[in-house]
Enzyme design. Structure first.
Site, mmCIF file in Angstrom:
data_model
loop_
_atom_site.group_PDB
_atom_site.id
_atom_site.type_symbol
_atom_site.label_atom_id
_atom_site.label_comp_id
_atom_site.label_asym_id
_atom_site.label_seq_id
_atom_site.Cartn_x
_atom_site.Cartn_y
_atom_site.Cartn_z
ATOM 1 C CG HIS A 52 -2.155 -1.804 1.104
ATOM 2 N ND1 HIS A 52 -3.177 -1.283 0.612
ATOM 3 C CD2 HIS A 52 -2.559 -2.604 2.000
ATOM 4 C CE1 HIS A 52 -3.807 -2.264 0.495
ATOM 5 N NE2 HIS A 52 -2.989 -3.154 1.584
ATOM 6 C CD GLU A 156 -4.233 -8.484 4.758
ATOM 7 O OE1 GLU A 156 -4.322 -7.757 5.781
ATOM 8 O OE2 GLU A 156 -3.419 -9.085 4.158
ATOM 9 C CG ASP A 182 -6.942 -5.757 4.180
ATOM 10 O OD1 ASP A 182 -8.361 -4.830 4.321
ATOM 11 O OD2 ASP A 182 -5.669 -5.600 4.467
HETATM 12 C C1 3PY Z 1 -3.972 -4.831 7.237
HETATM 13 O O1 3PY Z 1 -4.028 -3.820 9.074
HETATM 14 O O2 3PY Z 1 -4.928 -4.918 6.385
HETATM 15 C C2 3PY Z 1 -2.965 -4.674 7.255
HETATM 16 O O3 3PY Z 1 -2.064 -5.257 6.090
HETATM 17 C C3 3PY Z 1 -1.317 -3.958 7.708
HETATM 18 O O4 3PY Z 1 -1.564 -2.419 7.041
HETATM 19 MG MG MG Z 2 -3.676 -5.557 4.829
#
Ligand code: 3PY
Ligand code: MG
Length: 262
Positions: A52, A156, A182
């Site tokens: 990102h 995630e 996420d």
């Molecule tokens: C998230 O929190 O989804 C990540 O990938 C860390 O930035």
């Molecule tokens: Mg993430």
């Protein structure tokens, strides 16, 4: 003596023995000079976020070299779980690689295959930057890198949670790394980002327990001081602290407050 990429295991063990988390900033701004400056700030490692940010692979290679020159281990959250990118990250001298959105046993097996030499995986040999970063000969690197460098699968999504224990059992995997943004989006069915919410923390406790059961390193992105403390308390040891932007913001806020303009 080993170089930075082969020092990460020992640094982690030292933090654990001291009852402290292994903490590192999460850098998203390209720039070799800034990466080197951040590497001198006393964190246990420096992570570059390639998923990102606008740090591309060429820039990442230079930034990893600069961080390694300071003697600090570098961690790469790669753009995607692609075998070429995993190999590239380690060949550039990363001490640890974190792959996003690893949602199935097959995806995690592919990650390990790309990250570890035989007999554990099928990492391809080549490039020599990694030898300088590790401070060892080619023969020593081949013998030791499977143990000394770390590969993390990110947890995630609901898909990953559904097969959590199976993912954690993949041979050769070193750790799980929670992306709580996420994860909380998934848990709330798209309603919110809630990195410290009760539901998120409950699920994260399960991830930490799964790591503990399988001897894996429990990692997570925290982003804030409160986040680092909360995650350490529930069993996480390898924790991303502030982003580079947040580090600057904190410094600016403290500065402005101190000159009476806060
Ligand atoms: C998230 O929190 O989804 C990540 O990938 C860390 O930035
Ligand atoms: Mg993430």
């Amino acid at each position: 003596m080993s170089g930075p990429s082969f020092s990460i295991r020992k640094r982690l063990a030292d933090c654990k023995a001291a009852g402290k988390p292994f903490v590192f900033p999460w850098v998203g701004m390209p720039g070799v000079a800034q990466a080197a400056q951040i590497a001198r700030m006393g964190f246990d490692a420096v992570a570059l976020d390639l998923q990102h940010s606008t740090i591309d692979m060429g820039e990442a290679a230079k930034m990893v070299a600069a961080i390694n020159m300071v003697g600090t281990p570098s961690v790469l959250r790669i753009l995607w779980n692609d075998p070429g990118i995993v190999g590239f990250a380690f060949d550039m001298g990363a001490a640890a690689v974190i792959a996003p959105m690893t949602n199935s046993v097959a995806q995690v097996e592919a990650l390990v295959k790309a990250a570890k030499y035989p007999p554990v995986g099928q990492r391809s040999w080549g490039g020599y930057t990694m030898l300088q970063a590790a401070g060892v000969t080619a023969a020593e690197y081949l013998k030791e890198s499977n143990k000394q460098t770390l590969v993390f699968a990110m947890v995630e999504t609901q898909d990953a949670l559904d097969v959590l224990d199976k993912i954690a059992a993949v041979k050769g995997l070193d750790g799980l790394f929670v992306g709580p943004s996420d994860l909380s989006i998934a848990l709330s069915n798209g309603a919110k980002i809630d990195r410290l919410g009760a539901q998120t923390l409950d699920v994260m406790k399960k991830v930490a327990a799964s790591c503990m059961a399988k001897g894996l390193v429990a990692g997570a992105f925290a982003g804030t001081i409160d986040g680092v403390k909360a995650y350490h308390e529930i069993g996480f040891e390898f924790i991303a602290g502030p982003t580079d932007t947040e580090l600057s913001r904190m410094g600016a806020t403290a500065f402005l407050t101190d000159v009476g303009k806060g």
